[in-house]
Design a protein around this motif. Structure first.
Motif, PDB file in Angstrom:
ATOM      1  N   VAL A   1      13.312   6.880  -3.623  1.00 36.28           N
ATOM      2  CA  VAL A   1      12.215   7.578  -4.309  1.00 36.28           C
ATOM      3  C   VAL A   1      11.584   6.551  -5.238  1.00 36.28           C
ATOM      4  O   VAL A   1      12.293   5.852  -5.967  1.00 36.28           O
ATOM      5  N   CYS A   2      10.247   6.465  -5.190  1.00 39.45           N
ATOM      6  CA  CYS A   2       9.589   5.436  -6.011  1.00 39.45           C
ATOM      7  C   CYS A   2       9.884   5.635  -7.493  1.00 39.45           C
ATOM      8  O   CYS A   2       9.902   4.682  -8.258  1.00 39.45           O
ATOM      9  N   LEU A   3      10.128   6.879  -7.905  1.00 37.94           N
ATOM     10  CA  LEU A   3      10.338   7.192  -9.325  1.00 37.94           C
ATOM     11  C   LEU A   3      11.802   7.028  -9.722  1.00 37.94           C
ATOM     12  O   LEU A   3      12.191   7.311 -10.848  1.00 37.94           O
TER      13      LEU A   3
ATOM     14  N   GLU B   1      14.430  -6.807  -9.422  1.00 33.91           N
ATOM     15  CA  GLU B   1      13.653  -6.488  -8.216  1.00 33.91           C
ATOM     16  C   GLU B   1      13.890  -5.054  -7.752  1.00 33.91           C
ATOM     17  O   GLU B   1      15.004  -4.531  -7.898  1.00 33.91           O
ATOM     18  N   GLU B   2      12.860  -4.453  -7.155  1.00 31.97           N
ATOM     19  CA  GLU B   2      13.023  -3.100  -6.612  1.00 31.97           C
ATOM     20  C   GLU B   2      13.964  -3.158  -5.414  1.00 31.97           C
ATOM     21  O   GLU B   2      13.747  -3.922  -4.473  1.00 31.97           O
ATOM     22  N   ILE B   3      15.027  -2.352  -5.446  1.00 30.31           N
ATOM     23  CA  ILE B   3      16.007  -2.345  -4.350  1.00 30.31           C
ATOM     24  C   ILE B   3      15.711  -1.175  -3.402  1.00 30.31           C
ATOM     25  O   ILE B   3      15.740  -1.301  -2.215  1.00 30.31           O
TER      26      ILE B   3
ATOM     27  N   GLU C   1      -0.519   3.423  -5.052  1.00 31.98           N
ATOM     28  CA  GLU C   1       0.712   3.906  -5.689  1.00 31.98           C
ATOM     29  C   GLU C   1       1.832   3.037  -5.129  1.00 31.98           C
ATOM     30  O   GLU C   1       2.200   3.164  -3.959  1.00 31.98           O
ATOM     31  N   LEU C   2       2.382   2.166  -5.974  1.00 32.26           N
ATOM     32  CA  LEU C   2       3.234   1.086  -5.449  1.00 32.26           C
ATOM     33  C   LEU C   2       4.675   1.186  -5.957  1.00 32.26           C
ATOM     34  O   LEU C   2       5.116   2.223  -6.422  1.00 32.26           O
ATOM     35  N   GLY C   3       5.364   0.077  -5.859  1.00 28.07           N
ATOM     36  CA  GLY C   3       6.796   0.067  -6.155  1.00 28.07           C
ATOM     37  C   GLY C   3       7.125   0.192  -7.638  1.00 28.07           C
ATOM     38  O   GLY C   3       6.241   0.200  -8.494  1.00 28.07           O
TER      39      GLY C   3
ATOM     40  N   ARG D   1       3.712  -5.516  -2.367  1.00 33.01           N
ATOM     41  CA  ARG D   1       3.173  -6.611  -1.540  1.00 33.01           C
ATOM     42  C   ARG D   1       2.170  -6.086  -0.516  1.00 33.01           C
ATOM     43  O   ARG D   1       1.143  -6.680  -0.261  1.00 33.01           O
ATOM     44  N   THR D   2       2.470  -4.916   0.083  1.00 31.08           N
ATOM     45  CA  THR D   2       1.519  -4.329   1.035  1.00 31.08           C
ATOM     46  C   THR D   2       0.253  -3.914   0.303  1.00 31.08           C
ATOM     47  O   THR D   2      -0.854  -4.062   0.823  1.00 31.08           O
ATOM     48  N   GLY D   3       0.421  -3.411  -0.913  1.00 28.70           N
ATOM     49  CA  GLY D   3      -0.736  -3.011  -1.721  1.00 28.70           C
ATOM     50  C   GLY D   3      -1.687  -4.175  -1.934  1.00 28.70           C
ATOM     51  O   GLY D   3      -2.912  -4.005  -1.881  1.00 28.70           O
TER      52      GLY D   3
ATOM     53  N   ILE E   1      -2.828   5.696   3.937  1.00 28.21           N
ATOM     54  CA  ILE E   1      -1.699   4.914   4.479  1.00 28.21           C
ATOM     55  C   ILE E   1      -0.437   5.312   3.707  1.00 28.21           C
ATOM     56  O   ILE E   1      -0.390   5.197   2.481  1.00 28.21           O
ATOM     57  N   CYS E   2       0.580   5.780   4.431  1.00 33.00           N
ATOM     58  CA  CYS E   2       1.720   6.444   3.766  1.00 33.00           C
ATOM     59  C   CYS E   2       3.057   5.741   4.038  1.00 33.00           C
ATOM     60  O   CYS E   2       3.237   5.123   5.081  1.00 33.00           O
ATOM     61  N   PRO E   3       4.011   5.937   3.122  1.00 31.21           N
ATOM     62  CA  PRO E   3       5.358   5.390   3.296  1.00 31.21           C
ATOM     63  C   PRO E   3       6.287   6.426   3.949  1.00 31.21           C
ATOM     64  O   PRO E   3       5.863   7.536   4.285  1.00 31.21           O
TER      65      PRO E   3
ATOM     66  N   VAL F   1      -5.233   9.379   8.796  1.00 31.38           N
ATOM     67  CA  VAL F   1      -3.915   9.163   8.204  1.00 31.38           C
ATOM     68  C   VAL F   1      -3.122   8.206   9.092  1.00 31.38           C
ATOM     69  O   VAL F   1      -3.088   8.368  10.312  1.00 31.38           O
ATOM     70  N   LYS F   2      -2.489   7.228   8.454  1.00 30.69           N
ATOM     71  CA  LYS F   2      -1.551   6.356   9.179  1.00 30.69           C
ATOM     72  C   LYS F   2      -0.196   6.557   8.498  1.00 30.69           C
ATOM     73  O   LYS F   2       0.088   5.962   7.464  1.00 30.69           O
ATOM     74  N   PRO F   3       0.615   7.468   9.088  1.00 33.05           N
ATOM     75  CA  PRO F   3       1.943   7.668   8.487  1.00 33.05           C
ATOM     76  C   PRO F   3       2.805   6.426   8.706  1.00 33.05           C
ATOM     77  O   PRO F   3       2.467   5.576   9.525  1.00 33.05           O
ATOM     78  N   SER F   4       3.898   6.368   8.005  1.00 32.74           N
ATOM     79  CA  SER F   4       4.812   5.256   8.245  1.00 32.74           C
ATOM     80  C   SER F   4       5.293   5.295   9.702  1.00 32.74           C
ATOM     81  O   SER F   4       5.493   6.368  10.279  1.00 32.74           O
ATOM     82  N   GLU F   5       5.512   4.129  10.259  1.00 31.78           N
ATOM     83  CA  GLU F   5       6.049   4.034  11.630  1.00 31.78           C
ATOM     84  C   GLU F   5       7.431   4.675  11.732  1.00 31.78           C
ATOM     85  O   GLU F   5       7.890   5.027  12.815  1.00 31.78           O
ATOM     86  N   GLU F   6       8.119   4.820  10.579  1.00 31.58           N
ATOM     87  CA  GLU F   6       9.455   5.435  10.586  1.00 31.58           C
ATOM     88  C   GLU F   6       9.376   6.959  10.610  1.00 31.58           C
ATOM     89  O   GLU F   6      10.330   7.619  11.017  1.00 31.58           O
TER      90      GLU F   6
HETATM   91  P1  NAD Z   1       5.411  -0.328   3.042  1.00 26.66           P
HETATM   92  O1  NAD Z   1       4.446  -0.940   2.086  1.00 26.66           O
HETATM   93  O2  NAD Z   1       6.267  -1.207   3.852  1.00 26.66           O
HETATM   94  O3  NAD Z   1       4.627   0.587   4.101  1.00 26.66           O
HETATM   95  C1  NAD Z   1       3.812   1.660   3.701  1.00 26.66           C
HETATM   96  C2  NAD Z   1       2.770   1.915   4.762  1.00 26.66           C
HETATM   97  O4  NAD Z   1       1.879   0.805   4.828  1.00 26.66           O
HETATM   98  C3  NAD Z   1       3.323   2.098   6.171  1.00 26.66           C
HETATM   99  O5  NAD Z   1       2.606   3.130   6.799  1.00 26.66           O
HETATM  100  C4  NAD Z   1       3.054   0.754   6.821  1.00 26.66           C
HETATM  101  O6  NAD Z   1       2.936   0.816   8.207  1.00 26.66           O
HETATM  102  C5  NAD Z   1       1.730   0.397   6.175  1.00 26.66           C
HETATM  103  N1  NAD Z   1       1.396  -1.027   6.164  1.00 26.66           N
HETATM  104  C6  NAD Z   1       2.246  -2.082   6.044  1.00 26.66           C
HETATM  105  N2  NAD Z   1       1.541  -3.240   6.047  1.00 26.66           N
HETATM  106  C7  NAD Z   1       0.233  -2.906   6.158  1.00 26.66           C
HETATM  107  C8  NAD Z   1      -0.986  -3.661   6.211  1.00 26.66           C
HETATM  108  N3  NAD Z   1      -0.999  -4.997   6.161  1.00 26.66           N
HETATM  109  N4  NAD Z   1      -2.147  -2.995   6.339  1.00 26.66           N
HETATM  110  C9  NAD Z   1      -2.164  -1.643   6.389  1.00 26.66           C
HETATM  111  N5  NAD Z   1      -1.049  -0.873   6.356  1.00 26.66           N
HETATM  112  C10 NAD Z   1       0.136  -1.500   6.220  1.00 26.66           C
HETATM  113  O7  NAD Z   1       6.258   0.694   2.177  1.00 26.66           O
HETATM  114  P2  NAD Z   1       7.507   1.578   2.673  1.00 26.66           P
HETATM  115  O8  NAD Z   1       8.664   0.672   2.902  1.00 26.66           O
HETATM  116  O9  NAD Z   1       7.059   2.494   3.752  1.00 26.66           O
HETATM  117  O10 NAD Z   1       7.782   2.498   1.386  1.00 26.66           O
HETATM  118  C11 NAD Z   1       8.621   2.119   0.340  1.00 26.66           C
HETATM  119  C12 NAD Z   1       7.805   1.571  -0.819  1.00 26.66           C
HETATM  120  O11 NAD Z   1       6.865   2.542  -1.243  1.00 26.66           O
HETATM  121  C13 NAD Z   1       8.631   1.264  -2.044  1.00 26.66           C
HETATM  122  O12 NAD Z   1       8.187   0.053  -2.610  1.00 26.66           O
HETATM  123  C14 NAD Z   1       8.316   2.418  -3.000  1.00 26.66           C
HETATM  124  O13 NAD Z   1       8.486   2.143  -4.365  1.00 26.66           O
HETATM  125  C15 NAD Z   1       6.887   2.677  -2.661  1.00 26.66           C
HETATM  126  N6  NAD Z   1       6.502   4.029  -3.047  1.00 26.66           N
HETATM  127  C16 NAD Z   1       5.666   4.199  -4.116  1.00 26.66           C
HETATM  128  C17 NAD Z   1       5.305   5.479  -4.517  1.00 26.66           C
HETATM  129  C18 NAD Z   1       4.396   5.717  -5.698  1.00 26.66           C
HETATM  130  O14 NAD Z   1       3.933   6.831  -5.857  1.00 26.66           O
HETATM  131  N7  NAD Z   1       4.129   4.729  -6.518  1.00 26.66           N
HETATM  132  C19 NAD Z   1       5.787   6.586  -3.800  1.00 26.66           C
HETATM  133  C20 NAD Z   1       6.627   6.367  -2.716  1.00 26.66           C
HETATM  134  C21 NAD Z   1       6.974   5.086  -2.331  1.00 26.66           C
END
Ligand code: NAD
Length: 496
Positions: free
Chosen positions: A297-299, A399-401, A264-266, A245-247, A161-163, A187-192
């Protein structure tokens, strides 16, 4: 299907890729629109995977995970991954166009980072799987010699599941090691940003990756394809990059069936700049780490702590460099600042711009949208922004902006800097600038983050562990650490 030559303005249709081909959509197939972030004009129609399509993708992966793919000699699999890397490079311009159409990121960035890293990920993990070993122990039992050794087996079907911020780069970072270990993926890419993942399906097919090893389903998170993938009982492990939060939601979904997760989160990453640093290099790195990819960029560094003797000079340098960034046509090589991914994301960042003002920040530069001329007037443009003067308790500092902005705070000694750097629930990355080696080592040990860059930023050796501590994630990927997640070790014990 993605057309051969993508233009950012033409409306293309993006389909699901399942079992080695584009999934045939029925009359009831739902679609959603995507807009080009630089102009706001609709440029794609994406087919949303329903429960039937997701099930087809997962079951195709299941079949592939039981087929010859996991049994294939690691060298043969590695050769195929090399072909995938070459396939991305052969269609470089299409990948570039697809990534820019989805994200609006400047061509200078996408052509140097996103697409090359997409190819490099496959080569790196092909090399790693070729040389991966496991442990063996010989011992003596009352009945004689005993040999223990470990077999590395794939997990089976991995949900990826990807951002949207680095779509191809972050997706291949997970898909390459998963495939290297002999798994099949959904793979479920981001909807964007669905396009490069979809195009990769064609490259996989043409490289000779067996059908069903790589599947792509499109849609949203909760109540859509994302949730359907993570809740599918035939998905053996889930790897996720995205918001904290999604994590948490994904971890809950993975609890059913006690499935493994990599998260890999925020982040809310600190940069600590000591007065003895190489000033110009530190400013360079800070500018990149705050503003690259429009801060998405998460970093990225959103909190800078600067030792008091150089504070004013550093703030002035950041102001001047921020004001020198060039927002413009993503396809123009001179553009250094693209738009945000969407108006929704811009609204979120603008709410922090407003909060900073309400909370009494000194706005050193920025703080608003950018009014662009002509066809770019409808894009999600925003000013690079620097603040000072907020307390560490401010929501803007805590907070993460995820936008092109940072707050700069002065500090008087290392202890104070480390305490402020650590006063966050996150722990992804940090950056320290000093010429004092002892100071650098002490700070790297002191700051609570999964990655600490000293006198550098975003220097990545793909063999090193990557991941966050605290609320920034669980687990490490990269090099052998990825193999730990994407495979299971089975110990074999033989009485000789
Ligand atoms: P997001 O959590 O909104 O979405 C990420 C993916 O999860 C999308 O494909 C979305 O459709 C999916 N998703 C959302 N809710 C879900 C659910 N309930 N079940 C299953 N899938 C779900 O994140 P985003 O806005 O796309 O990306 C930005 C975030 O990603 C920021 O917080 C950033 O810090 C983080 N990020 C972290 C890293 C890292 O390596 N730690 C790298 C890049 C981005």
């Amino acid at each position: 299907m993605i057309s051969e030559h993508l233009a950012a303005t033409e409306i293309r249709r993006v389909a699901n890729f399942i079992d080695g081909q584009y999934y045939k959509s029925g009359p009831g197939t739902k679609t959603f629109e995507l807009s080009y972030p630089a102009t706001g004009k609709v440029n794609a129609l994406v087919e949303e995977a329903d429960a039937v399509a997701v099930d087809a993708a997962v079951m195709s992966a299941r079949k592939a995970a039981r087929g010859p793919w996991p049994k294939m000699d690691a060298n043969t699999r590695a050769e195929l991954l090399y072909k995938v890397a070459a396939g991305i490079e052969a269609r470089f311009d299409e990948f570039l166009a697809a990534e820019i159409a989805d994200t609006g990121k400047p061509v200078s960035l996408a052509s140097h980072i996103d697409i090359p890293r997409g190819a490099a990920n496959f080569r790196v993990f092909a090399d790693i799987i070729r040389s991966a070993s496991t442990e063996a122990f010989q011992s003596l039992s009352p009945k004689g010699d005993v040999l223990n050794y470990s077999l590395r087996k794939p997990k089976g079907v991995v949900g990826v599941i990807c951002p949207w911020n680095l779509p191809l780069l972050l997706m291949t970072w997970k898909v390459a090691p998963a495939l290297a270990c002999g798994n099949a993926v959904v793979v479920k890419p981001s909807e964007e940003t669905p396009s490069t993942a979809t195009l990769l399906g064609e490259v996989m097919r043409d490289a000779g990756i067996p059908d069903g090893v790589y599947n792509v389903v499109h849609g949203f998170g909760g109540g859509s394809a994302g949730e359907l993938v993570t809740q599918h009982p035939e998905v053996d492990a889930i790897t996720f990059t995205g918001e904290t939060r999604t994590g948490e939601q994904i971890m809950r979904a993975a609890a059913k069936g006690v499935r493994d997760v990599s998260l890999e989160l925020g982040g809310k990453n600190p940069g600590v700049i000591f007065a003895d640093c190489r000033f110009d290099d530190a400013v360079d790195a800070a500018v990149r780490s705050v503003f690259v990819n429009c801060g998405q960029v998460c970093l990225q560094t959103e909190r800078l702590y600067v030792e008091r003797p150089i504070f004013d000079r550093f703030v002035a340098a950041m102001k001047s460099r921020a004001e020198g960034l060039v927002a413009g046509d993503p396809w123009d090589k001179a553009t250094t600042m693209g738009p945000m991914i969407s108006h929704k994301q811009r609204e979120k960042v603008l709410s922090y711009y407003a909060a900073a003002k309400t909370q009494g920040a000194e706005v050193i530069t920025g703080g608003n949208v950018i009014e662009m001329p002509g066809e770019f007037a409808g894009g999600a443009w925003i000013q690079p922004t620097i603040w000072t003067g907020l307390p560490e308790t401010s929501s803007v500092v805590r907070e993460e902006i995820f936008g092109p902005c940072a707050h700069i705070t002065p500090f008087d000694d290392a202890e104070e800097a480390a305490a402020m750097a650590n006063a966050t629930p996150y722990g992804l990355a940090s950056m320290v600038w000093t010429e004092n080696l002892t100071q650098a080592h002490k700070m790297a040990a002191e700051i609570e983050s999964g990655i600490c860059w000293v006198n550098s930023w975003f220097l990545r050796d793909l063999r090193t562990p990557f991941g966050g501590s605290k609320a920034s994630g669980i687990g490490r990927e990269g090099g052998l650490h990825s193999l730990e997640f994407y495979s299971e070790l089975c110990n074999v014990c033989i009485q000789l």
